[in-house]
Write a protein that holds these residues in place. Structure first.
Motif, PDB file in Angstrom:
ATOM      1  N   ALA A  18       0.845  -1.188   0.000  1.00  0.00           N
ATOM      2  CA  ALA A  18       0.000   0.000   0.000  1.00  0.00           C
ATOM      3  C   ALA A  18       0.879   1.237   0.000  1.00  0.00           C
ATOM      4  O   ALA A  18       1.998   1.213   0.506  1.00  0.00           O
ATOM      5  CB  ALA A  18      -0.900  -0.002   1.234  1.00  0.00           C
ATOM      6  N   PRO A  19       0.403   2.332  -0.572  1.00  0.00           N
ATOM      7  CA  PRO A  19       1.193   3.559  -0.572  1.00  0.00           C
ATOM      8  C   PRO A  19       1.326   4.112   0.838  1.00  0.00           C
ATOM      9  O   PRO A  19       0.558   3.772   1.734  1.00  0.00           O
ATOM     10  CB  PRO A  19       0.366   4.499  -1.462  1.00  0.00           C
ATOM     11  CG  PRO A  19      -1.028   3.973  -1.370  1.00  0.00           C
ATOM     12  CD  PRO A  19      -0.886   2.486  -1.243  1.00  0.00           C
ATOM     13  N   GLU A  20       2.320   4.966   1.030  1.00  0.00           N
ATOM     14  CA  GLU A  20       2.517   5.603   2.326  1.00  0.00           C
ATOM     15  C   GLU A  20       1.312   6.482   2.646  1.00  0.00           C
ATOM     16  O   GLU A  20       0.889   7.303   1.839  1.00  0.00           O
ATOM     17  CB  GLU A  20       3.788   6.450   2.298  1.00  0.00           C
ATOM     18  CG  GLU A  20       4.182   7.013   3.639  1.00  0.00           C
ATOM     19  CD  GLU A  20       4.655   5.940   4.604  1.00  0.00           C
ATOM     20  OE1 GLU A  20       4.581   6.191   5.820  1.00  0.00           O
ATOM     21  OE2 GLU A  20       5.094   4.878   4.141  1.00  0.00           O
ATOM     22  N   LEU A  21       0.774   6.307   3.834  1.00  0.00           N
ATOM     23  CA  LEU A  21      -0.402   7.064   4.243  1.00  0.00           C
ATOM     24  C   LEU A  21      -0.037   8.042   5.348  1.00  0.00           C
ATOM     25  O   LEU A  21       0.887   7.794   6.122  1.00  0.00           O
ATOM     26  CB  LEU A  21      -1.485   6.120   4.770  1.00  0.00           C
ATOM     27  CG  LEU A  21      -2.076   5.095   3.803  1.00  0.00           C
ATOM     28  CD1 LEU A  21      -3.080   4.220   4.536  1.00  0.00           C
ATOM     29  CD2 LEU A  21      -2.731   5.777   2.618  1.00  0.00           C
ATOM     30  N   PRO A  22      -0.772   9.148   5.457  1.00  0.00           N
ATOM     31  CA  PRO A  22      -0.613   9.984   6.649  1.00  0.00           C
ATOM     32  C   PRO A  22      -1.055   9.184   7.864  1.00  0.00           C
ATOM     33  O   PRO A  22      -1.806   8.208   7.732  1.00  0.00           O
ATOM     34  CB  PRO A  22      -1.545  11.171   6.370  1.00  0.00           C
ATOM     35  CG  PRO A  22      -2.559  10.638   5.411  1.00  0.00           C
ATOM     36  CD  PRO A  22      -1.826   9.637   4.561  1.00  0.00           C
ATOM     37  N   GLN A 156      -5.152  20.110   8.628  1.00  0.00           N
ATOM     38  CA  GLN A 156      -5.534  20.907   7.465  1.00  0.00           C
ATOM     39  C   GLN A 156      -4.967  20.329   6.173  1.00  0.00           C
ATOM     40  O   GLN A 156      -5.584  20.461   5.116  1.00  0.00           O
ATOM     41  CB  GLN A 156      -5.085  22.354   7.659  1.00  0.00           C
ATOM     42  CG  GLN A 156      -5.908  23.093   8.712  1.00  0.00           C
ATOM     43  CD  GLN A 156      -5.464  24.526   8.902  1.00  0.00           C
ATOM     44  OE1 GLN A 156      -4.338  24.794   9.341  1.00  0.00           O
ATOM     45  NE2 GLN A 156      -6.329  25.459   8.564  1.00  0.00           N
ATOM     46  N   ARG A 157      -3.800  19.693   6.251  1.00  0.00           N
ATOM     47  CA  ARG A 157      -3.264  19.022   5.063  1.00  0.00           C
ATOM     48  C   ARG A 157      -4.084  17.779   4.730  1.00  0.00           C
ATOM     49  O   ARG A 157      -4.376  17.507   3.565  1.00  0.00           O
ATOM     50  CB  ARG A 157      -1.800  18.624   5.287  1.00  0.00           C
ATOM     51  CG  ARG A 157      -0.822  19.774   5.322  1.00  0.00           C
ATOM     52  CD  ARG A 157       0.612  19.276   5.222  1.00  0.00           C
ATOM     53  NE  ARG A 157       0.964  18.370   6.312  1.00  0.00           N
ATOM     54  CZ  ARG A 157       1.471  18.757   7.472  1.00  0.00           C
ATOM     55  NH1 ARG A 157       1.661  20.040   7.710  1.00  0.00           N
ATOM     56  NH2 ARG A 157       1.789  17.865   8.400  1.00  0.00           N
ATOM     57  N   ILE A 158      -4.442  17.036   5.771  1.00  0.00           N
ATOM     58  CA  ILE A 158      -5.162  15.780   5.577  1.00  0.00           C
ATOM     59  C   ILE A 158      -6.601  16.025   5.133  1.00  0.00           C
ATOM     60  O   ILE A 158      -7.121  15.339   4.248  1.00  0.00           O
ATOM     61  CB  ILE A 158      -5.145  14.962   6.884  1.00  0.00           C
ATOM     62  CG1 ILE A 158      -3.716  14.498   7.195  1.00  0.00           C
ATOM     63  CG2 ILE A 158      -6.089  13.765   6.808  1.00  0.00           C
ATOM     64  CD1 ILE A 158      -3.542  13.989   8.613  1.00  0.00           C
ATOM     65  N   ARG A 159      -7.251  17.022   5.750  1.00  0.00           N
ATOM     66  CA  ARG A 159      -8.674  17.291   5.487  1.00  0.00           C
ATOM     67  C   ARG A 159      -8.885  18.799   5.421  1.00  0.00           C
ATOM     68  O   ARG A 159      -9.271  19.438   6.406  1.00  0.00           O
ATOM     69  CB  ARG A 159      -9.521  16.676   6.603  1.00  0.00           C
ATOM     70  CG  ARG A 159     -11.011  16.565   6.272  1.00  0.00           C
ATOM     71  CD  ARG A 159     -11.270  15.530   5.214  1.00  0.00           C
ATOM     72  NE  ARG A 159     -12.707  15.295   5.036  1.00  0.00           N
ATOM     73  CZ  ARG A 159     -13.210  14.511   4.090  1.00  0.00           C
ATOM     74  NH1 ARG A 159     -12.397  13.881   3.245  1.00  0.00           N
ATOM     75  NH2 ARG A 159     -14.515  14.347   3.982  1.00  0.00           N
ATOM     76  N   PRO A 160      -8.627  19.411   4.258  1.00  0.00           N
ATOM     77  CA  PRO A 160      -8.707  20.875   4.144  1.00  0.00           C
ATOM     78  C   PRO A 160     -10.058  21.458   4.540  1.00  0.00           C
ATOM     79  O   PRO A 160     -10.132  22.607   4.991  1.00  0.00           O
ATOM     80  CB  PRO A 160      -8.410  21.117   2.654  1.00  0.00           C
ATOM     81  CG  PRO A 160      -7.619  19.932   2.226  1.00  0.00           C
ATOM     82  CD  PRO A 160      -8.176  18.780   3.008  1.00  0.00           C
TER      83      PRO A 160
END
Length: 214
Positions: A18-22, A156-160
């Motif tokens: 899986a891609p890198e996730l926050p 804010q980066r994860i969920r603007p």
């Protein structure tokens, strides 16, 4: 610590890269269900937030936990309350009269502390992914970073579009001895400013479409 899961696999099934996730993901419920069905990457642990389940009334989708959650996550922690600040804000048909309580935040903190060593991160959802889920996300990000500023910036980066529930954030402050409320006030102010900019742009565009008067 285990890594994030590919949603193409079920619990106990074969895992793919899986891609890198926050460390935190935030979704609205319909958005998350579609994400899971389409094979999107997710964490091992989920915080699911919905409206209370009424045992003697017809329940809507926002009162029931999607079955996809049980097949895609190692652990699911469920919270049930309406997205309001006070009981007086509930409508007559909203029953049971359940609003967020400090005990809910305590339970959320307990879940985090019990699972942090084994969780790849946390996928969090409420119905729209704006208020209740982002408040829990803000608290979790603070517990991960130890910094109110870092937690706010990460959210804010994860969920603007985040607009964290004020009362839930206040209870994180009370439980953890932090000041996320100040960060939340800034987040909400910036969100309101963006709305005003978008509204002004829409009004300008509409005015341009009006026929000229000779």
């Amino acid at each position: 610590m285990s890594g994030p899961r590919s949603t193409s696999s079920h619990r106990g099934g074969r895992k793919t890269a899986a891609p890198e996730l926050p460390p935190i993901q935030v979704f609205g419920q319909p958005e998350l269900v579609e994400h899971l069905r389409s094979g999107g990457a997710h964490h091992t642990h989920c915080v699911s937030i919905g409206n209370p389940y009424a045992f003697f009334a017809r329940n809507r989708a926002d009162s029931t936990m999607p079955r996809e959650l049980r097949t895609h996550f190692a652990r699911v922690f469920r919270l049930s309350f309406y997205d309001v600040e006070e009981r007086r804000h509930l409508r007559a048909r909203q029953f049971p009269k359940r609003i967020p309580k400090r005990a809910d935040v305590r339970r959320a903190i307990r879940f985090f502390r019990k699972t942090r060593a084994v969780a790849s991160g946390y996928t969090i959802h409420c119905w729209q992914g704006v208020s209740r889920s982002t408040a829990i996300a803000l608290g979790y990000l603070y517990m991960m970073t130890g910094s109110e500023e870092e937690a706010g910036s990460a959210l804010q980066r994860i969920r603007p579009q985040a607009g964290p529930h004020q009362r839930i954030v206040e209870w994180f402050d009370a439980e953890l001895g932090c000041n996320l409320s100040a960060i939340n006030a800034r987040i909400r102010d910036e969100r309101m400013a963006r709305w005003k900019e978008e509204l002004d742009l829409t009004e300008d565009m509409l005015l341009e479409e009006l026929p000229s008067v000779d």
